[in-house]
Design a protein around this motif. Structure first.
Motif, PDB file in Angstrom:
ATOM      1  N   ARG A 134       0.813  -1.213   0.000  1.00 57.60           N
ATOM      2  CA  ARG A 134       0.000   0.000   0.000  1.00 57.60           C
ATOM      3  C   ARG A 134       0.852   1.272   0.000  1.00 57.60           C
ATOM      4  O   ARG A 134       0.333   2.370   0.166  1.00 57.60           O
ATOM      5  CB  ARG A 134      -0.902   0.015   1.238  1.00 57.60           C
ATOM      6  N   GLY A 135       2.181   1.121  -0.117  1.00 62.79           N
ATOM      7  CA  GLY A 135       3.064   2.281  -0.167  1.00 62.79           C
ATOM      8  C   GLY A 135       3.309   2.931   1.177  1.00 62.79           C
ATOM      9  O   GLY A 135       3.684   4.102   1.260  1.00 62.79           O
ATOM     10  N   ILE A 136       3.073   2.202   2.258  1.00 62.32           N
ATOM     11  CA  ILE A 136       3.270   2.741   3.615  1.00 62.32           C
ATOM     12  C   ILE A 136       4.639   2.282   4.140  1.00 62.32           C
ATOM     13  O   ILE A 136       4.926   1.086   4.135  1.00 62.32           O
ATOM     14  CB  ILE A 136       2.139   2.263   4.556  1.00 62.32           C
ATOM     15  N   PRO A 137       5.496   3.225   4.561  1.00 64.59           N
ATOM     16  CA  PRO A 137       6.830   2.847   5.059  1.00 64.59           C
ATOM     17  C   PRO A 137       6.740   1.941   6.289  1.00 64.59           C
ATOM     18  O   PRO A 137       5.890   2.150   7.160  1.00 64.59           O
ATOM     19  CB  PRO A 137       7.473   4.191   5.426  1.00 64.59           C
ATOM     20  N   VAL A 138       7.626   0.954   6.327  1.00 68.79           N
ATOM     21  CA  VAL A 138       7.614  -0.017   7.425  1.00 68.79           C
ATOM     22  C   VAL A 138       9.033  -0.257   7.927  1.00 68.79           C
ATOM     23  O   VAL A 138      10.010   0.008   7.238  1.00 68.79           O
ATOM     24  CB  VAL A 138       7.018  -1.377   6.984  1.00 68.79           C
ATOM     25  N   LEU A 139       9.095  -0.775   9.145  1.00 67.72           N
ATOM     26  CA  LEU A 139      10.354  -1.287   9.675  1.00 67.72           C
ATOM     27  C   LEU A 139      10.032  -2.503  10.549  1.00 67.72           C
ATOM     28  O   LEU A 139       9.199  -2.414  11.447  1.00 67.72           O
ATOM     29  CB  LEU A 139      11.082  -0.234  10.516  1.00 67.72           C
ATOM     30  N   GLY A 140      10.700  -3.597  10.248  1.00 70.26           N
ATOM     31  CA  GLY A 140      10.538  -4.783  11.081  1.00 70.26           C
ATOM     32  C   GLY A 140      11.708  -4.905  12.040  1.00 70.26           C
ATOM     33  O   GLY A 140      12.831  -4.531  11.713  1.00 70.26           O
ATOM     34  N   VAL A 141      11.423  -5.402  13.240  1.00 65.34           N
ATOM     35  CA  VAL A 141      12.479  -5.724  14.203  1.00 65.34           C
ATOM     36  C   VAL A 141      12.308  -7.200  14.531  1.00 65.34           C
ATOM     37  O   VAL A 141      11.254  -7.605  15.034  1.00 65.34           O
ATOM     38  CB  VAL A 141      12.372  -4.868  15.486  1.00 65.34           C
ATOM     39  N   GLU A 142      13.316  -8.000  14.180  1.00 67.23           N
ATOM     40  CA  GLU A 142      13.165  -9.453  14.280  1.00 67.23           C
ATOM     41  C   GLU A 142      14.466 -10.056  14.824  1.00 67.23           C
ATOM     42  O   GLU A 142      15.518  -9.886  14.236  1.00 67.23           O
ATOM     43  CB  GLU A 142      12.851 -10.019  12.888  1.00 67.23           C
ATOM     44  N   PRO A 143      14.389 -10.768  15.947  1.00 68.46           N
ATOM     45  CA  PRO A 143      15.623 -11.296  16.537  1.00 68.46           C
ATOM     46  C   PRO A 143      16.232 -12.516  15.831  1.00 68.46           C
ATOM     47  O   PRO A 143      17.428 -12.742  15.977  1.00 68.46           O
ATOM     48  CB  PRO A 143      15.201 -11.659  17.965  1.00 68.46           C
ATOM     49  N   ALA A 144      15.438 -13.279  15.108  1.00 69.38           N
ATOM     50  CA  ALA A 144      15.987 -14.491  14.473  1.00 69.38           C
ATOM     51  C   ALA A 144      16.593 -14.136  13.120  1.00 69.38           C
ATOM     52  O   ALA A 144      15.890 -13.776  12.177  1.00 69.38           O
ATOM     53  CB  ALA A 144      14.909 -15.550  14.310  1.00 69.38           C
ATOM     54  N   ALA A 145      17.914 -14.258  13.011  1.00 70.05           N
ATOM     55  CA  ALA A 145      18.623 -13.775  11.820  1.00 70.05           C
ATOM     56  C   ALA A 145      18.175 -14.490  10.550  1.00 70.05           C
ATOM     57  O   ALA A 145      17.999 -13.863   9.504  1.00 70.05           O
ATOM     58  CB  ALA A 145      20.126 -13.939  12.021  1.00 70.05           C
ATOM     59  N   ASN A 146      17.976 -15.816  10.624  1.00 69.91           N
ATOM     60  CA  ASN A 146      17.623 -16.542   9.395  1.00 69.91           C
ATOM     61  C   ASN A 146      16.225 -16.149   8.903  1.00 69.91           C
ATOM     62  O   ASN A 146      15.974 -16.086   7.699  1.00 69.91           O
ATOM     63  CB  ASN A 146      17.735 -18.068   9.606  1.00 69.91           C
ATOM     64  N   VAL A 147      15.332 -15.851   9.839  1.00 68.26           N
ATOM     65  CA  VAL A 147      13.966 -15.457   9.477  1.00 68.26           C
ATOM     66  C   VAL A 147      13.968 -14.024   8.942  1.00 68.26           C
ATOM     67  O   VAL A 147      13.312 -13.716   7.938  1.00 68.26           O
ATOM     68  CB  VAL A 147      13.032 -15.591  10.703  1.00 68.26           C
ATOM     69  N   ALA A 148      14.721 -13.141   9.594  1.00 68.58           N
ATOM     70  CA  ALA A 148      14.807 -11.742   9.162  1.00 68.58           C
ATOM     71  C   ALA A 148      15.348 -11.647   7.739  1.00 68.58           C
ATOM     72  O   ALA A 148      14.907 -10.806   6.940  1.00 68.58           O
ATOM     73  CB  ALA A 148      15.692 -10.947  10.119  1.00 68.58           C
TER      74      ALA A 148
END
Ligand code: ZN
Length: 424
Positions: A134-148
């Motif tokens: 939808r063109g909305i800026p995002v940021l994910g914070v994810e501790p598992a490196a392989n999943v990130a």
């Protein structure tokens, strides 16, 4: 040792349990003791089967001061999340849920290209992708490196970090503040809940909204969902406890929805306490009253749960033993964490369930922790044509039974263990 001495010893033993992770009170009330269990996401490789395995106490206590139900943290999140096997994107129903959420929140909060959506424990980007679309800026914070890394490969900005107040301050120092902070099924997995919720307060814009989804403790207790208890889930929340925790960090829960996910979840909506333009809805008052009516502020209610779980275990074992005695074959479907709690607590191994199948390729060729039941690809089910398909992720029973409709062709039947043993 006489009876009095035994009582004193038991009381002293409880003193060795860690204090409440939110308020620091001594925990004196047992909700349920599931004995010793290995970490439920530690799927074993064949060469690991001939080695010792570490089992930890799986004992849920409730804080009489703040009502937070909790298991002690025996392992660090770093141990758990280093290579986390769970990829959200593998459940169709969960993907639909995430997509619907993105649409609802975009509309309700008026999000656009100038907004920022931050997801805590963003997994493989299963949810943020719908905001990106939808063109909305995002940021994910994810501790598992392989999943990130899977998320980054899909073009979803993701930081490999454990979220807490310190990291929230780092993000704010970079000029990042979130109009929407969301966390789905992460609050239970946070050891330092005070730092986590304080971090949400830190990163939230003055008029911002936080939504948190978590399995509802009341549903867990009503539905015998003891298999949703595992070491990686440190905390189990009622609305009553959640409101106290958020209020302690300057956040007011102003709305709540009850969801079907994970056997019955809550989605709470929070805002800064001084953002009074959005009043607390009737839904919050109604649910709070319902929890009080159900006795969730009374320790006796929690103590009754343990006996209910033992009765459920006996019924599950009766079904499996009778099926085996009648010469029937039983194959599992799914290899979720909850399955491992159930199988270990009940002592179900390949003597009762031949193997299980799962759509997640990570798990293929591996073995369930503790019980050593092998995990095969779904095709193995069709080859074996079992009499019973024992559905471990019972919360997805309808979706799975629909996908496996062809099991009927060879006369196979479906079974779920929870809330009651049900065969159809
Ligand atoms: Zn407490």
């Amino acid at each position: 040792m006489n009876t009095d001495d035994a009582g004193i010893a038991a009381e002293k033993a409880d003193v060795f349990a860690a204090p409440c992770r939110f308020c620091g009170a001594v925990l004196r009330t047992t909700m349920v003791d599931l004995g010793m269990s290995p970490l439920c996401e530690t799927f074993l490789l064949p060469e690991e089967l001939n080695r010792p395995e570490v089992f930890y106490p799986l004992h849920v206590r409730v804080c009489s001061e703040c009502l937070l139900a909790q298991v002690q943290e025996y392992v660090t999140p770093e141990d758990i999340f280093d290579e986390y096997a769970y990829f959200s994107s593998y459940s169709t129903a969960w993907l639909d849920h995430a997509k619907a959420y993105a649409g609802q929140m975009t509309e309700r909060l008026g999000l656009d290209g100038d907004s920022l959506v931050v997801e805590l424990a963003s997994n493989d980007g299963y949810l943020l992708q719908w905001f990106v679309e939808r063109g909305i800026p995002v940021l994910g914070v994810e501790p598992a490196a392989n999943v990130a890394q899977v998320a980054v490969d899909k073009g979803i900005p993701t930081r490999v970090e454990f979220f807490g107040d310190e990291y929230a301050r780092t993000l704010v120092a970079e000029g990042l503040k979130a109009d929407l902070v969301l966390g789905n099924n992460v609050l239970a997995q946070v050891p330092d809940i005070n730092s986590f919720v304080a971090g949400i307060t830190t990163i939230l814009t003055p008029g911002g909204t936080v939504t948190i989804e978590f399995p509802h403790l009341q549903r867990l207790m009503d539905g015998n969902q003891f298999d949703t208890i595992y070491h990686e889930h440190f905390s189990y929340f009622s609305l009553l406890a959640t409101e106290r925790i958020f209020a302690a960090h300057g956040l007011t829960l102003f709305d709540v929805e009850e969801l079907w996910t994970h056997g019955g979840s809550l989605r709470v909506y929070g805002r800064h306490a001084d953002d009074t333009a959005r009043p607390v809805t009737d839904a919050v008052h109604r649910l709070r009253d319902a929890e009080l009516a159900a006795g969730l502020d009374d320790m006796a209610t929690y103590e009754r749960f343990g006996a209910q779980v033992e009765a459920t275990k006996r019924r599950i074992l009766s079904f499996l033993v009778e099926a085996r005695d009648a010469g029937k074959s039983v194959v599992g479907y799914g290899a979720p964490g909850k399955g491992n709690t159930l199988l270990n607590y009940c002592g179900i191994r390949t003597d009762l369930i031949d193997f299980t199948v799962d759509r997640n390729p990570y798990k293929h060729g591996r073995f369930l922790p503790g019980t050593h039941i092998p995990v095969h690809p779904p095709e193995a089910l069709d080859a074996a044509k079992p009499d019973y398909v024992f559905i471990l992720p019972w919360n997805l029973r309808d979706e799975i039974a629909a996908q496996l409709a062809h099991v009927r062709d060879w006369g196979g039947r479906f079974v779920v263990p929870i809330p009651e043993v049900d065969v159809w």
